[in-house]
Motif scaffolding. Structure first.
Motif, mmCIF file in Angstrom:
data_model
loop_
_atom_site.group_PDB
_atom_site.id
_atom_site.type_symbol
_atom_site.label_atom_id
_atom_site.label_comp_id
_atom_site.label_asym_id
_atom_site.label_seq_id
_atom_site.Cartn_x
_atom_site.Cartn_y
_atom_site.Cartn_z
ATOM 1 N N THR A 11 -19.897 -90.834 38.169
ATOM 2 C CA THR A 11 -20.478 -89.812 37.297
ATOM 3 C C THR A 11 -21.077 -90.443 36.051
ATOM 4 O O THR A 11 -22.199 -90.111 35.654
ATOM 5 C CB THR A 11 -19.421 -88.756 36.913
ATOM 6 N N ILE A 12 -20.359 -91.371 35.444
ATOM 7 C CA ILE A 12 -20.882 -92.058 34.267
ATOM 8 C C ILE A 12 -22.153 -92.813 34.635
ATOM 9 O O ILE A 12 -23.155 -92.757 33.920
ATOM 10 C CB ILE A 12 -19.826 -93.007 33.657
ATOM 11 N N ASP A 13 -22.132 -93.500 35.765
ATOM 12 C CA ASP A 13 -23.316 -94.222 36.234
ATOM 13 C C ASP A 13 -24.506 -93.275 36.395
ATOM 14 O O ASP A 13 -25.609 -93.561 35.933
ATOM 15 C CB ASP A 13 -23.009 -94.912 37.569
ATOM 16 N N TYR A 14 -24.286 -92.142 37.029
ATOM 17 C CA TYR A 14 -25.358 -91.162 37.239
ATOM 18 C C TYR A 14 -25.931 -90.682 35.897
ATOM 19 O O TYR A 14 -27.144 -90.643 35.714
ATOM 20 C CB TYR A 14 -24.846 -89.974 38.060
ATOM 21 N N LEU A 15 -25.047 -90.326 34.978
ATOM 22 C CA LEU A 15 -25.509 -89.826 33.678
ATOM 23 C C LEU A 15 -26.260 -90.897 32.900
ATOM 24 O O LEU A 15 -27.230 -90.596 32.192
ATOM 25 C CB LEU A 15 -24.327 -89.285 32.877
ATOM 26 N N ILE A 16 -25.844 -92.153 33.039
ATOM 27 C CA ILE A 16 -26.576 -93.239 32.383
ATOM 28 C C ILE A 16 -27.954 -93.380 33.022
ATOM 29 O O ILE A 16 -28.958 -93.527 32.328
ATOM 30 C CB ILE A 16 -25.788 -94.568 32.459
ATOM 31 N N ARG A 17 -28.021 -93.324 34.361
ATOM 32 C CA ARG A 17 -29.315 -93.476 35.034
ATOM 33 C C ARG A 17 -30.308 -92.389 34.646
ATOM 34 O O ARG A 17 -31.499 -92.647 34.537
ATOM 35 C CB ARG A 17 -29.137 -93.511 36.554
ATOM 36 N N ILE A 18 -29.828 -91.161 34.415
ATOM 37 C CA ILE A 18 -30.751 -90.077 34.038
ATOM 38 C C ILE A 18 -30.859 -89.932 32.515
ATOM 39 O O ILE A 18 -31.510 -89.010 32.037
ATOM 40 C CB ILE A 18 -30.352 -88.728 34.681
ATOM 41 N N LYS A 19 -30.212 -90.852 31.800
ATOM 42 C CA LYS A 19 -30.221 -90.846 30.326
ATOM 43 C C LYS A 19 -29.738 -89.507 29.781
ATOM 44 O O LYS A 19 -30.318 -88.930 28.877
ATOM 45 C CB LYS A 19 -31.610 -91.192 29.800
ATOM 46 N N GLY A 22 -25.440 -88.166 26.329
ATOM 47 C CA GLY A 22 -25.122 -87.642 25.005
ATOM 48 C C GLY A 22 -24.344 -88.687 24.229
ATOM 49 O O GLY A 22 -24.221 -89.840 24.654
ATOM 50 N N LYS A 23 -23.823 -88.288 23.094
ATOM 51 C CA LYS A 23 -23.021 -89.189 22.262
ATOM 52 C C LYS A 23 -21.728 -89.538 22.986
ATOM 53 O O LYS A 23 -21.274 -88.782 23.857
ATOM 54 C CB LYS A 23 -22.684 -88.514 20.938
ATOM 55 N N PRO A 24 -21.098 -90.663 22.625
ATOM 56 C CA PRO A 24 -19.841 -91.036 23.276
ATOM 57 C C PRO A 24 -18.791 -89.928 23.223
ATOM 58 O O PRO A 24 -18.120 -89.664 24.230
ATOM 59 C CB PRO A 24 -19.388 -92.270 22.494
ATOM 60 N N SER A 25 -18.667 -89.249 22.080
ATOM 61 C CA SER A 25 -17.662 -88.183 21.980
ATOM 62 C C SER A 25 -17.990 -87.035 22.930
ATOM 63 O O SER A 25 -17.090 -86.450 23.548
ATOM 64 C CB SER A 25 -17.570 -87.662 20.549
ATOM 65 N N GLN A 26 -19.281 -86.720 23.095
ATOM 66 C CA GLN A 26 -19.695 -85.651 24.002
ATOM 67 C C GLN A 26 -19.443 -86.044 25.456
ATOM 68 O O GLN A 26 -18.968 -85.229 26.252
ATOM 69 C CB GLN A 26 -21.188 -85.332 23.820
ATOM 70 N N LEU A 27 -19.765 -87.297 25.793
ATOM 71 C CA LEU A 27 -19.559 -87.769 27.156
ATOM 72 C C LEU A 27 -18.079 -87.780 27.504
ATOM 73 O O LEU A 27 -17.686 -87.342 28.591
ATOM 74 C CB LEU A 27 -20.167 -89.158 27.340
ATOM 75 N N GLY A 67 -31.463 -99.815 38.088
ATOM 76 C CA GLY A 67 -30.330 -100.134 38.941
ATOM 77 C C GLY A 67 -29.217 -99.135 38.740
ATOM 78 O O GLY A 67 -29.361 -98.153 38.002
ATOM 79 N N GLY A 68 -28.123 -99.371 39.408
ATOM 80 C CA GLY A 68 -26.972 -98.495 39.305
ATOM 81 C C GLY A 68 -25.877 -98.974 40.242
ATOM 82 O O GLY A 68 -26.082 -99.895 41.028
ATOM 83 N N PHE A 69 -24.749 -98.341 40.161
ATOM 84 C CA PHE A 69 -23.608 -98.684 41.002
ATOM 85 C C PHE A 69 -23.659 -97.904 42.308
ATOM 86 O O PHE A 69 -24.114 -96.767 42.349
ATOM 87 C CB PHE A 69 -22.292 -98.368 40.270
ATOM 88 N N ASN A 70 -23.168 -98.533 43.358
ATOM 89 C CA ASN A 70 -23.042 -97.885 44.653
ATOM 90 C C ASN A 70 -21.637 -98.214 45.146
ATOM 91 O O ASN A 70 -21.413 -99.265 45.729
ATOM 92 C CB ASN A 70 -24.107 -98.396 45.629
#
Length: 84
Positions: A11-19, A22-27, A67-70
């Motif tokens: 999930t973190i990987d996906y959110l990073i890929r789509i930018k 949000g802020k670290p506290s929000q994530l 790139g991203g994780f698989n």
């Protein structure tokens, strides 16, 4: 390691890929984890080679390269040689 650990990483990987982190506290709140745990995930991802950066203007993490994780089992097309 619990299955949800890998699910969170994906999930973190996906959110990073789509930018869209949000802020670290929000994530952290969105992921239902502490900020400290979030930073541990990000460190692990960086240790595994992920070029994670943070855009202060967009308030989101992103990858400095495509790139991203698989993280899943993939069946091989080759058959394994019998053990001797």
């Amino acid at each position: 390691m619990p299955k949800r650990y890998f699910e969170r990483l994906q999930t973190i990987d996906y959110l990073i890929r789509i930018k869209g982190t949000g802020k670290p506290s929000q994530l952290a709140k969105r992921m239902r984890i502490s900020e400290r745990t979030l930073y541990e995930f990000l460190k692990l991802m960086k240790d595994l080679g992920a070029p994670i950066e943070y855009d202060r203007y967009k308030e989101s993490y992103y990858y400095g390269e495509k790139g991203g994780f698989n993280i899943k089992f993939t069946k091989s097309l080759m058959t394994a040689a019998p053990m001797m």
